[in-house]
Design a protein around this motif. Structure first.
Motif, PDB file in Angstrom:
ATOM      1  N   ALA A  74      28.095  28.912 -56.940  1.00  0.00           N
ATOM      2  CA  ALA A  74      27.715  28.620 -55.547  1.00  0.00           C
ATOM      3  C   ALA A  74      26.268  29.026 -55.258  1.00  0.00           C
ATOM      4  CB  ALA A  74      28.656  29.340 -54.591  1.00  0.00           C
ATOM      5  N   ARG A  75      25.612  29.585 -56.259  1.00  0.00           N
ATOM      6  CA  ARG A  75      24.201  29.988 -56.146  1.00  0.00           C
ATOM      7  C   ARG A  75      23.959  31.148 -55.175  1.00  0.00           C
ATOM      8  NH1 ARG A  75      21.781  27.582 -60.287  1.00  0.00           N
ATOM      9  NH2 ARG A  75      21.683  25.345 -60.240  1.00  0.00           N
ATOM     10  N   THR A  76      24.986  31.929 -54.881  1.00  0.00           N
ATOM     11  CA  THR A  76      24.743  33.115 -54.056  1.00  0.00           C
ATOM     12  C   THR A  76      24.445  34.316 -54.951  1.00  0.00           C
ATOM     13  OG1 THR A  76      27.106  33.526 -53.935  1.00  0.00           O
ATOM     14  CG2 THR A  76      26.140  32.345 -52.097  1.00  0.00           C
ATOM     15  N   LEU A  77      24.535  34.112 -56.255  1.00  0.00           N
ATOM     16  CA  LEU A  77      24.259  35.172 -57.228  1.00  0.00           C
ATOM     17  C   LEU A  77      23.544  34.525 -58.412  1.00  0.00           C
ATOM     18  CD1 LEU A  77      25.264  38.162 -57.261  1.00  0.00           C
ATOM     19  CD2 LEU A  77      27.137  37.404 -58.726  1.00  0.00           C
ATOM     20  N   THR A  78      22.536  35.219 -58.952  1.00  0.00           N
ATOM     21  CA  THR A  78      21.859  34.638 -60.115  1.00  0.00           C
ATOM     22  C   THR A  78      22.410  35.282 -61.391  1.00  0.00           C
ATOM     23  OG1 THR A  78      20.134  36.216 -59.651  1.00  0.00           O
ATOM     24  CG2 THR A  78      19.625  33.929 -59.168  1.00  0.00           C
ATOM     25  N   PRO A  79      22.591  34.481 -62.429  1.00  0.00           N
ATOM     26  CA  PRO A  79      23.086  35.077 -63.673  1.00  0.00           C
ATOM     27  C   PRO A  79      21.982  35.902 -64.334  1.00  0.00           C
ATOM     28  CG  PRO A  79      22.629  32.746 -63.987  1.00  0.00           C
ATOM     29  CD  PRO A  79      22.370  33.032 -62.542  1.00  0.00           C
ATOM     30  N   THR A  80      22.363  36.882 -65.132  1.00  0.00           N
ATOM     31  CA  THR A  80      21.374  37.689 -65.843  1.00  0.00           C
ATOM     32  C   THR A  80      20.779  36.870 -66.991  1.00  0.00           C
ATOM     33  OG1 THR A  80      22.768  39.570 -65.337  1.00  0.00           O
ATOM     34  CG2 THR A  80      21.022  39.955 -66.932  1.00  0.00           C
ATOM     35  N   THR A  81      21.645  36.152 -67.689  1.00  0.00           N
ATOM     36  CA  THR A  81      21.170  35.245 -68.741  1.00  0.00           C
ATOM     37  C   THR A  81      21.953  33.950 -68.646  1.00  0.00           C
ATOM     38  OG1 THR A  81      22.792  36.028 -70.318  1.00  0.00           O
ATOM     39  CG2 THR A  81      20.661  37.128 -70.377  1.00  0.00           C
ATOM     40  N   GLY A  82      21.429  32.915 -69.259  1.00  0.00           N
ATOM     41  CA  GLY A  82      22.144  31.642 -69.334  1.00  0.00           C
ATOM     42  C   GLY A  82      21.642  30.622 -68.339  1.00  0.00           C
ATOM     43  N   GLU A  83      22.236  29.436 -68.435  1.00  0.00           N
ATOM     44  CA  GLU A  83      21.739  28.304 -67.650  1.00  0.00           C
ATOM     45  C   GLU A  83      22.880  27.708 -66.835  1.00  0.00           C
ATOM     46  OE1 GLU A  83      20.503  23.971 -68.958  1.00  0.00           O
ATOM     47  OE2 GLU A  83      19.568  25.513 -70.205  1.00  0.00           O
ATOM     48  N   VAL A  84      22.591  27.452 -65.553  1.00  0.00           N
ATOM     49  CA  VAL A  84      23.612  26.870 -64.661  1.00  0.00           C
ATOM     50  C   VAL A  84      23.059  25.585 -64.065  1.00  0.00           C
ATOM     51  CG1 VAL A  84      25.021  27.250 -62.578  1.00  0.00           C
ATOM     52  CG2 VAL A  84      24.395  29.192 -64.028  1.00  0.00           C
ATOM     53  N   VAL A  85      23.787  24.489 -64.223  1.00  0.00           N
ATOM     54  CA  VAL A  85      23.382  23.235 -63.577  1.00  0.00           C
ATOM     55  C   VAL A  85      24.521  22.777 -62.685  1.00  0.00           C
ATOM     56  CG1 VAL A  85      22.675  20.834 -63.945  1.00  0.00           C
ATOM     57  CG2 VAL A  85      21.965  22.605 -65.571  1.00  0.00           C
ATOM     58  N   VAL A  86      24.215  22.519 -61.420  1.00  0.00           N
ATOM     59  CA  VAL A  86      25.237  22.053 -60.473  1.00  0.00           C
ATOM     60  C   VAL A  86      24.743  20.749 -59.857  1.00  0.00           C
ATOM     61  CG1 VAL A  86      26.505  22.600 -58.353  1.00  0.00           C
ATOM     62  CG2 VAL A  86      25.985  24.423 -59.978  1.00  0.00           C
ATOM     63  N   ASN A  87      25.515  19.678 -60.048  1.00  0.00           N
ATOM     64  CA  ASN A  87      25.147  18.382 -59.477  1.00  0.00           C
ATOM     65  C   ASN A  87      26.066  18.062 -58.308  1.00  0.00           C
ATOM     66  OD1 ASN A  87      23.159  17.702 -61.446  1.00  0.00           O
ATOM     67  ND2 ASN A  87      24.829  17.301 -62.891  1.00  0.00           N
ATOM     68  N   GLY A  88      25.546  18.129 -57.108  1.00  0.00           N
ATOM     69  CA  GLY A  88      26.372  17.781 -55.948  1.00  0.00           C
ATOM     70  C   GLY A  88      26.274  18.835 -54.867  1.00  0.00           C
ATOM     71  N   ARG A  89      26.650  18.429 -53.658  1.00  0.00           N
ATOM     72  CA  ARG A  89      26.571  19.342 -52.517  1.00  0.00           C
ATOM     73  C   ARG A  89      27.764  20.289 -52.529  1.00  0.00           C
ATOM     74  NH1 ARG A  89      27.218  18.363 -46.991  1.00  0.00           N
ATOM     75  NH2 ARG A  89      27.682  16.189 -47.399  1.00  0.00           N
ATOM     76  N   VAL A  90      27.441  21.586 -52.567  1.00  0.00           N
ATOM     77  CA  VAL A  90      28.494  22.603 -52.721  1.00  0.00           C
ATOM     78  C   VAL A  90      28.859  23.193 -51.362  1.00  0.00           C
ATOM     79  CG1 VAL A  90      29.059  24.856 -53.712  1.00  0.00           C
ATOM     80  CG2 VAL A  90      27.676  23.239 -55.012  1.00  0.00           C
ATOM     81  N   SER A  91      30.153  23.262 -51.118  1.00  0.00           N
ATOM     82  CA  SER A  91      30.634  23.975 -49.940  1.00  0.00           C
ATOM     83  C   SER A  91      31.529  25.089 -50.469  1.00  0.00           C
ATOM     84  CB  SER A  91      31.408  22.973 -49.086  1.00  0.00           C
ATOM     85  OG  SER A  91      31.856  23.557 -47.936  1.00  0.00           O
ATOM     86  N   ALA A  92      31.205  26.333 -50.109  1.00  0.00           N
ATOM     87  CA  ALA A  92      31.930  27.440 -50.737  1.00  0.00           C
ATOM     88  C   ALA A  92      32.564  28.368 -49.710  1.00  0.00           C
ATOM     89  CB  ALA A  92      30.964  28.235 -51.618  1.00  0.00           C
ATOM     90  N   LEU A  93      33.818  28.695 -49.962  1.00  0.00           N
ATOM     91  CA  LEU A  93      34.520  29.690 -49.155  1.00  0.00           C
ATOM     92  C   LEU A  93      34.671  30.916 -50.024  1.00  0.00           C
ATOM     93  CD1 LEU A  93      37.448  27.911 -47.432  1.00  0.00           C
ATOM     94  CD2 LEU A  93      36.376  29.928 -46.538  1.00  0.00           C
TER      95      LEU A  93
END
Ligand SMILES: Nc1ncnc2c1ncn2[C@@H]1O[C@H](COP(=O)(O)OP(=O)(O)OP(=O)(O)O)[C@@H](O)[C@H]1O
Length: 433
Positions: A74-93
């Motif tokens: 949800a991109r509210t936290l950044t990973p220490t290592t590694g790669e994150v790709v998110v395609n699309g509009r995220v709605s998070a509870l």
């Protein structure tokens, strides 16, 4: 399920710093290059590819890293290592109340959140009536959210999250807070979103909800992804691990994972795997010798007719003596969801001490109030009662040991659902004056 990847994680790890005392945190800030913390890896080397429209359940014991994983996606936290790709509009509870400003009213927070999710003022105004109706918190919508109960928080947060047409919906345990009617409304809305192709990530301790909503599941343990498979297999392994954890002699409980190709491997040897067929616990000195379905007269049958009396007879060979063994069974429908379970202890029956080299035959008798279809039988044997479903030692736990085939009863009423309650009906008509 679409062809496009919605979420991709490559070698994602997250390290938190842990401080023994609050002062240590301060020391680290004030004295450059000094270290007063310990590293704690909440996620370790997670790899995941999720396609658009997939519904993913994430399961694991407390502290296994589920929320950390969702927050990273949800991109509210950044990973220490590694790669994150998110395609699309995220709605998070995510956590209760996260994303809400406590000083703002509910109405202001709806606009605030809508904007964060990429909607303009007109779009939010357009959706506001629906959000307000879904949340159903009355005049509290114009009160600061700091005055809300936890249930009101969830109602409003969920109403916003599901009404902004998300492409990816992330739900972390939140539904457990609402009342049953609200929960049903939420599940219905999640199902609708799933059916129109929304990608769903769902953390819950409720395995029934994961069975019902998800097409795929992950099991996390100590920050590691240990199983990525169908919900049924993931929940089976998770439950076996809970049994193992509760066992007074956990070392004696060995979990076998039987792969789709039939090979067995001990759970301890496994890394991430997806081709799991069965999860089995079995002490070497206890074995099932036979399982039979019998009719009311004791004749063996291969299929049952809905509503008939059935006897489930099991022969168990004990090669070692046990002081207080108990035997239970579960009936599950094909997704693995449990329809019924009990055991001799729950039924108030005691087998008593069993000497070594004893064959115990046990017979459960019950009516089969089930819809036509195939159901699987799970058996469990454990010794030494501590409390309900808690024993000193699990001796055997095996899913799918037998298939119960149920045919339609042509003499029955028409009904739908899971269980036929065989209702009777009475009707009374009177003139009303
Ligand atoms: N900010 C933090 N600082 C230090 N440790 C943290 C922090 N946040 C989480 N942790 C630790 O990371 C681990 C994983 O936490 P996380 O909340 O992701 O687990 P979880 O599987 O969601 O647990 P639960 O089911 O209890 O919600 C836990 O041991 C937790 O104590």
């Amino acid at each position: 399920m679409g062809d496009e990847i919605a979420i991709s994680l490559k070698n994602v790890s997250k390290c938190y710093k842990r401080y023994a005392r609050p002062i240590d945190r301060l020391k680290e800030i004030l004295i450059p290059k000094s270290i007063h913390s310990q590293e704690f890896w909440a996620l370790k080397d997670i790899n995941l590819e999720l396609y658009q429209g997939e519904t993913l359940g994430i399961i694991g014991q407390n502290g296994s890293g589920k929320s950390t994983l969702l927050q990273i996606i949800a991109r509210t936290l950044t990973p220490t290592t590694g790669e994150v790709v998110v395609n699309g509009r995220v709605s998070a509870l995510l956590e209760l109340g996260s994303g809400f400003n406590p000083e703002f009213t509910g109405r202001q927070n709806v606009f605030f959140n809508g904007q964060i999710l990429g909607l303009n003022k007109e779009e939010i105004e357009h959706k506001f009536i629906e959000i307000e109706k879904f949340a159903d918190i009355g005049s509290f919508i114009d009160q600061p959210v700091k005055t809300y109960s936890s249930g009101m928080f969830v109602r409003l947060a969920f109403a916003v999250a599901v009404n902004v047409n998300p492409e990816i919906l992330i739900v972390d345990e939140a539904l457990a807070v609402g009342d049953i009617y609200f929960q049903q409304k939420c599940y219905e809305r999640i199902r609708k979103l799933r059916d129109i192709g929304t990608t769903l990530l769902f953390v819950s301790h409720d395995s029934t909800a994961v069975h019902k909503l998800c097409s795929r599941a992950l099991l996390l343990e100590g920050g590691k992804l240990i199983l990525d498979a169908q919900p049924k297999q993931v929940i089976d392994l998770y439950e076996a691990k809970l049994l193992q954890k509760n066992d007074v002699q956990p070392d004696a409980v060995k979990i076998d994972i039987i792969s789709e190709d039939g090979s067995r491997k001990l759970e301890q040897e496994s890394s991430v795997t997806s081709a799991v067929d069965e999860v089995v616990i079995n002490a070497p000195d206890v074995s099932i010798k036979f399982i039979r379905f019998l009719d009311e007269q004791g004749e063996e049958i291969l299929v049952a007719i809905s509503e008939q009396l059935l006897q489930l007879s099991i022969g168990i060979l004990f090669l070692q003596s046990y002081a207080d063994p108990h035997i239970g069974f579960k009936i599950r429908e094909k997704t693995g969801e449990v329809i019924f379970e009990t055991n001799t202890w729950c039924m108030g029956k005691s087998i008593g001490r069993v000497d070594s080299a004893t064959l115990v035959e046990i017979c459960f008798r019950f009516y089969v109030p089930l819809m036509e279809g195939e159901y699987t039988i799970t058996f469990g044997i454990a010794d030494g009662v501590i409390g309900e479903s808690t024993f000193e030692r699990t001796l055997l736990y095996a899913h799918n040991v037998s298939v119960l085939k149920v045919l339609k009863n042509t003499n029955s009423i028409r009904w739908s659902g899971i269980v036929n309650l065989s209702p009777t009906v009475s009707i009374d008509k009177q003139a009303y004056v």
